[in-house]
Write a protein that holds these residues in place. Structure first.
Motif, PDB file in Angstrom:
ATOM      1  N   ALA A  18       0.919  -1.296   0.199  1.00  0.00           N
ATOM      2  CA  ALA A  18       0.151  -0.076  -0.002  1.00  0.00           C
ATOM      3  C   ALA A  18       0.906   1.176  -0.025  1.00  0.00           C
ATOM      4  O   ALA A  18       0.453   2.394  -0.720  1.00  0.00           O
ATOM      5  CB  ALA A  18      -0.928  -0.013   1.227  1.00  0.00           C
ATOM      6  N   GLY A  21       2.553   1.653  -3.509  1.00  0.00           N
ATOM      7  CA  GLY A  21       1.564   2.191  -4.291  1.00  0.00           C
ATOM      8  C   GLY A  21       1.190   3.479  -4.075  1.00  0.00           C
ATOM      9  O   GLY A  21       0.803   4.497  -5.092  1.00  0.00           O
ATOM     10  N   ALA A  22       0.749   3.990  -2.984  1.00  0.00           N
ATOM     11  CA  ALA A  22       0.393   5.580  -2.459  1.00  0.00           C
ATOM     12  C   ALA A  22       1.792   6.400  -3.149  1.00  0.00           C
ATOM     13  O   ALA A  22       1.125   7.574  -3.681  1.00  0.00           O
ATOM     14  CB  ALA A  22       0.267   5.586  -0.983  1.00  0.00           C
ATOM     15  N   ALA A  24       3.803   5.741  -5.512  1.00  0.00           N
ATOM     16  CA  ALA A  24       3.936   5.975  -6.735  1.00  0.00           C
ATOM     17  C   ALA A  24       2.351   6.474  -7.529  1.00  0.00           C
ATOM     18  O   ALA A  24       2.576   7.235  -8.470  1.00  0.00           O
ATOM     19  CB  ALA A  24       3.771   4.234  -7.357  1.00  0.00           C
ATOM     20  N   LEU A  25       1.291   6.440  -7.019  1.00  0.00           N
ATOM     21  CA  LEU A  25       0.283   7.093  -7.400  1.00  0.00           C
ATOM     22  C   LEU A  25       0.490   8.853  -7.072  1.00  0.00           C
ATOM     23  O   LEU A  25       0.291   9.542  -8.017  1.00  0.00           O
ATOM     24  CB  LEU A  25      -0.881   6.901  -6.578  1.00  0.00           C
ATOM     25  N   PRO A 323      -4.617  -1.749  -2.450  1.00  0.00           N
ATOM     26  CA  PRO A 323      -5.566  -0.619  -2.688  1.00  0.00           C
ATOM     27  C   PRO A 323      -6.871  -0.451  -1.992  1.00  0.00           C
ATOM     28  O   PRO A 323      -7.246   0.780  -1.780  1.00  0.00           O
ATOM     29  CB  PRO A 323      -5.878  -0.933  -4.415  1.00  0.00           C
ATOM     30  N   LEU A 326      -5.978   1.755   1.052  1.00  0.00           N
ATOM     31  CA  LEU A 326      -5.906   3.121   0.549  1.00  0.00           C
ATOM     32  C   LEU A 326      -7.460   3.852   0.509  1.00  0.00           C
ATOM     33  O   LEU A 326      -7.725   4.643   0.829  1.00  0.00           O
ATOM     34  CB  LEU A 326      -5.363   3.495  -0.680  1.00  0.00           C
TER      35      LEU A 326
ATOM     36  N   PHE B 302      -3.207  -3.916  -8.747  1.00  0.00           N
ATOM     37  CA  PHE B 302      -2.486  -2.885  -8.246  1.00  0.00           C
ATOM     38  C   PHE B 302      -1.263  -2.861  -8.858  1.00  0.00           C
ATOM     39  O   PHE B 302      -0.528  -3.753  -8.632  1.00  0.00           O
ATOM     40  CB  PHE B 302      -2.672  -2.974  -6.617  1.00  0.00           C
ATOM     41  N   LEU B 303      -0.877  -1.799  -9.198  1.00  0.00           N
ATOM     42  CA  LEU B 303       0.581  -1.688  -9.757  1.00  0.00           C
ATOM     43  C   LEU B 303       0.958  -2.503 -10.785  1.00  0.00           C
ATOM     44  O   LEU B 303       1.966  -2.741 -11.161  1.00  0.00           O
ATOM     45  CB  LEU B 303       1.563  -1.716  -8.590  1.00  0.00           C
TER      46      LEU B 303
END
Ligand SMILES: NC(=O)c1ccc[n+]([C@@H]2O[C@H](COP(=O)([O-])OP(=O)(O)OC[C@H]3O[C@@H](n4cnc5c(N)ncnc54)[C@H](O)[C@@H]3O)[C@@H](O)[C@H]2O)c1
Ligand SMILES: NC(=O)c1ccc[n+]([C@@H]2O[C@H](COP(=O)([O-])OP(=O)(O)OC[C@H]3O[C@@H](n4cnc5c(N)ncnc54)[C@H](O)[C@@H]3O)[C@@H](O)[C@H]2O)c1
Ligand SMILES: NC(=O)c1ccc[n+]([C@@H]2O[C@H](COP(=O)([O-])OP(=O)(O)OC[C@H]3O[C@@H](n4cnc5c(N)ncnc54)[C@H](O)[C@@H]3O)[C@@H](O)[C@H]2O)c1
Ligand SMILES: NC(=O)c1ccc[n+]([C@@H]2O[C@H](COP(=O)([O-])OP(=O)(O)OC[C@H]3O[C@@H](n4cnc5c(N)ncnc54)[C@H](O)[C@@H]3O)[C@@H](O)[C@H]2O)c1
Ligand code: NA
Ligand code: NA
Lengths: 378, 378, 378, 378
Positions: A18, A21-22, A24-25, A323, A326, B302-303
């Motif tokens: 997570a 990913g956060a 990267a986003l 995800p 998040l 995700f990703l």
């Protein structure tokens, strides 16, 4: 709206996925695939943007997040190139993580946890902080009289007793610090009458339990198919093979039992009866982070004719869960902001064992979730 | 409300299974498993009771229904003991079946068909008759100018031209006889502008196309799962193995193409894009009436993490289709009674390739259907 | 050569399926599908013909064989029309069945069993009788000093002690009556040093254990594939879902453990190491006599690349086991006739947990079996 | 014994995977998993060691091998770290590759190919060179009279005619250069009477066709299981989904037909009859280098009872093929050294469509192969 997500178990697979990913986003390195709250239906809900999210957390181990992220990259859970690109942010992230505090009594531990939460909110100037439990699943606790109401719980804690399992202590501390709380695991979390009272008193919302990511997700769409077509499900048996940290823990019979129970609930909820069969979990180290689940469903149709469907699910649990963590952070923060307190049954879409009496079919849960999110913005 | 269901293809597997089942339900020998309209949501809709339904039909072969029912019993499609118990009714049922008429021109054939429908209605004193096409799937017809409007069609027929494929001629005859029409096959049926005009003019409703019973039914619940979770479906490939009369016909490439197209539509409708992969149909005589379909779905989470699910469906097509035929008869009759005319997109729940622009997700289709049925009774 | 097959558990599913089949083969009503000894390789072995086989047996229940056969017909295990055609023979077969005797001591019980065997041989004028255990699987017995040699066993029995589990007592009785013995179950049977001594002393052969009919049969061909290709099997996990009498018994953890152990042995035997994973057995009443087993195999290839194969087996256990019981009767009788005594490791082809150290690959076992059979005739 | 392996299609997936692997084995960076000739049974055969193997080859494209290896690393076919570790060797390997020559006539092209082979042998001082075809599968050629004998072929080539498909021209050139030839593809290769004559004349051995790596490998062990148990296979239907270069080519109907035919041969060879059903190949770009194949087998057992098994194979074709290419190089070189010339039916273990009339069961083929290898050393 600057929003904090505080992860209990912040160095585990789900948490680090997570976090990667956060970041990267935020850096616009990836598409938000798998993020439910990025679907158009959530546009009007006014959720925190990726650049407004700050992640912190507790853990009982000290493995650097970057090292864990690299391991996840090697295992194919996250792209290795993303980890490389975000190495700086992931190293800096250590500043927002704290070892899980340990006071002399549970009351003291709760105070130390709450202090960490308050400090996190202040340092980052956050409008709200949501605590999300993604730590190891606990065995179900022995029943205790202090669970039943807040006064009894406060008295027990004041007397120095250790009455709460860790997940419930985390919820207790979150509520006292004015934070929302979400339990992504099948542990106790906020599901005690005493903690419910406290959440309402503190004016904070809570959600859970047990993120719905694999076999149960499929069940939540397949079971309604049988129900809507008036087909009789006779058997639903499954085997989940998984490795990884979560798998190793679930090999422990007590944790396994908690998980299996939450996996079967969807069937009786949707169908109105419990078919034969059970859902098993086996730890197989070699399977690693990619779980394989096989399910067999036998059913009767018109005039009793017997038929069957089987499916094999081969999913990466952490990539499915991250995800949603998040999403839950964004939605719970928005609910807190909209002055919702107490349980959020509208989050049932995300959980195997949701709070409150809601439909167990995924589509109904979706409609409920979208209505809930729209309501938050008004 | 005494209601007629007139089956085109009345001696085929689906028709005879529906007939055996309707007689068994009337005689209270079985539970209505598989009948959607027996679910509590349809209680208020005032649908015809099992004792109020009369079945008749056309076919181009003359195999006695009882003999066909015995064959279905031997193959395990219906219980052999039911066929034995209903042998008398099944023999008597021959009185309500007619050979498909053949006039010198299509216009004359349509008149003869309509005359059979009118006679059926009068002999049994029926409030309404619904014609349901469960005959062999046709190849798609060549486009023809007469399809475009009713005046052109009437002119073409009057001039003695054979312009309509058999299913459309059946719809034409049904409408002229004041009957509703449902196409359970992927054939043309009522889906021509000229026939739409005629249905509206005659004040009768129509529905279709292609009953949703196997792989596509599963797709209609699994595809929404991916969409609602914002997961990207990369591939959806399938293989359907089936024997029986329908299987033999679908081995013909032209009919196969019609069927395969209607099988893939659900994916682009639900997902908003067309994943790679196709759905194949192979005739395997030994498989008989029990179809086996295997589908592989690959998707990204995700990703971008790649995952997959596969399922094997082992269903008895006729046993899945037959109760839906009875449901469609009941619902279309009620719609006719409630003065609905033209297309019934609310029946999308039952079809692979539904009329009109409706959601392709089964749960949405369900909500639409239930609202539709409730509306009929008021 | 008139040959007797005496079934312990003669009223169970495997036994009755074998009996119906033997009668049908004798009456030339069916092809010998599933009978290994009917393959051309066994032509020269001079095995007893179908008309030379006589079946008798013991059981602890009294359900008529015809009634059991009818139930198997209704469940699709045997064709109902065969049962009807053979009703007379199946009723007459009761004359050759006996309730399992119960003496005051095990020694007395063994004598009574032996007396039944001797009477059967004499009444039917049989050249040889083979006792085959197809009764309920027992839990593994506690070790006992009397197992170790024949003198100790005889002394224990003489003193009135009950030292043997039922399957071993059956083997003891068979040997004293001069009969060969085969254990088709994972129970103890003849696998005690004391019984080995007795078999050699009596000049009779014995075979076992645990008929190889489903998942393990597939393992015995798939595992060699990996071995011969030098592919590394990392995981082999399976789930067996079955109902029926055998399924109900295996739900008992002790019997289950015996069975699971014999299911995994093939892997380490063939591969030379034990992959991760286990094989589970779950009782699911609704599955009935048709077992469904799912296995997942993960393996590494060149340069460590990970791959996988999964299979689903949907077999009728009794239909798979019954012809092997007849094969084993024919082969063991021929071995007895050829003066073989003691263990018959050459029968490994038929067993999950074979006697002696033989290759666990099915093809090797086949070659051994064919050589063995050819040797018997010379 | 210094041994050359000359790969036609040297820049393709199979070739580059084999090359990376051969270099990694030479450098002792990996275990020889998947290499059949590393099993103990081949110890005495005196095969070339990893450090004695030299790889060269032809291709029609110019993509650098290192770049292709990196792409295979990114796709998970080979470990990316191996490619990085061997980057120097892989770059240097370009020196041993040549563009496929193109003369004015086929005769001239053959001479140029032979010259490349001879140069390769001399530069590296090789005792023997084996040419292995791992290039794109060709459509089956039109029959031509020049195929029938060597004189006619020589005459046709001398007259400037282009009569041979590329794979056969490669075999022709190999034989004239005194090299053994193996066709790992379903193309024509050496399978023409004229080429057979030439091989015998030149005293060189040849092998083929079509490496057995996936679904057919499983068939070659499962089909014998049914045969040895006297079970009747009714249906065997399969679907192969694959991407990659090979998949794209097989999407071409002509190449597909060649492949499908070689996939079904094993069944009739093993069973003695052809069950219903076909094996399909579909190109699905997203599946990439990891093929998924699903097979359904229906069969009848004792008294005709119907049963089924299905399997899903998820394999990396190049990783399965590459070690076999090295095995074939080693074995064919040893055969050449041992003065074997003409077809090598003993290599059937490796092929879907083997030369000569040999058993199609994998275990029998194994026994034959081991005996063959032992014979070479003496
Ligand atoms: N991944 C999924 O799809 C999914 C779905 C539903 C639920 N879950 C649950 O999410 C949780 C996390 O899964 P994971 O795969 O990340 O597991 P993991 O083992 O990788 O991570 C768990 C982390 O929690 C830490 N931890 C343990 N006890 C703690 C405590 N008392 N306080 C703080 N930290 C503690 C551990 O040190 C570890 O870093 C599990 O309980 C799992 O059951 C996961
Ligand atoms: N069974 C399912 O699940 C399912 C689902 C969707 C659609 N369908 C469609 O339903 C139809 C019937 O399937 P089935 O399995 O009963 O097939 P079937 O072959 O058993 O029956 C078809 C019947 O139609 C008759 N027929 C053919 N042409 C005719 C004509 N012009 N007029 C009147 N009768 C005619 C045939 O003689 C036969 O009796 C097929 O078109 C099939 O594609 C079936
Ligand atoms: N069917 C298969 O494929 C297969 C394969 C391997 C082993 N087996 C073994 O074969 C045995 C029989 O299987 P089944 O499906 O016929 O079971 P079943 O339950 O239908 O039959 C067992 C019979 O044994 C009788 N019995 C129990 N205890 C006895 C005793 N002490 N003496 C005499 N009879 C006794 C029972 O009354 C019953 O009639 C089981 O042990 C099973 O594990 C079966
Ligand atoms: N991978 C397996 O498991 C397997 C099994 C059996 C057979 N095969 C066969 O092996 C072959 C190679 O497979 P791949 O996956 O490496 O395919 P690929 O497409 O990756 O490689 C083929 C190579 O051959 C080259 N080529 C094409 N025509 C040529 C010619 N006339 N001369 C020289 N080179 C030429 C291409 O440029 C390409 O580099 C295919 O024919 C395939 O059917 C592969
Ligand atoms: Na599967
Ligand atoms: Na499957």
């Amino acid at each position: 709206m600057r929003t904090g997500i505080w992860l209990i178990g912040a160095r585990g697979s789900v948490a680090v996925t997570a976090t990667v990913g956060a970041f990267a986003l935020r850096a616009r390195l990836v598409e938000p695939t798998g993020c439910v709250t990025e679907l158009p239906e959530f546009g009007p809900a006014g959720l925190a943007g990726w650049s407004e999210l700050v992640i912190g957390g507790h853990d009982v181990v000290t493995t650097p997040v970057l090292k864990k992220a690299e391991a996840l990259g090697a295992a194919g859970v996250v792209p290795a190139r993303l980890v490389a690109a975000l190495a700086g942010e992931l190293a800096a992230h250590e500043d927002d993580l704290r070892p899980l505090p340990a006071g002399g009594t549970q009351a003291e531990t709760a105070e130390l946890i709450a202090a960490d939460l308050t400090a996190f909110r202040e340092v980052h100037d956050l409008a709200t902080v949501v605590v999300i439990n993604v730590s190891t699943t606990e065995p179900a606790p022995q029943p205790h009289p202090a669970f039943a109401d807040l006064a009894a719980l406060r008295a027990a804690l004041a007397s120095g007793d250790a009455v709460l399992p860790p997940s419930a202590l985390g919820a207790y501390a979150a509520f006292t610090a004015g934070c929302g709380y979400v339990d992504f695991t099948p542990s106790t979390g906020a599901r005690l009458p005493a903690l419910h009272e406290l959440a309402v008193e503190a004016g904070v919302p809570y959600g859970g339990n047990d993120g719905k990511t694999g076999e149960t997700l499929v069940k939540s769409v397949l079971a309604p198919m049988f129900a809507l077509r008036n087909l009789r499900v006779n058997t639903w048996s499954g085997l989940n093979l998984l490795g990884g940290g979560d798998g190793a823990n679930l090999a422990d019979p007590a944790a396994n039992a908690a998980k299996v129970a939450s996996k079967q609930r969807v069937l009786s909820d949707v169908l109105g009866y419990q078919p034969q069969g059970t859902s098993r979990i086996d730890y197989v180290e070699d399977i690693g982070d990619f779980k394989t689940a096989w399910d067999l469903v036998t059913f009767s149709g018109f005039l009793g004719t017997g038929m069957r469907v089987e499916f094999t699910w081969h999913g990466c649990d952490s990539a499915l869960a991250a995800p949603l963590v998040l999403d839950l952070g964004r939605l719970t923060a928005a609910a807190h902001h909209a002055r919702r307190s107490g349980p959020l049954p509208e989050l049932a879409f995300f959980f195997k064992d949701p709070l409150g009496c809601t439909s167990a079919g995924l589509s109904d849960q979706w409609a409920t979730l979208v209505a809930f999110a729209s309501g938050l913005s008004t």
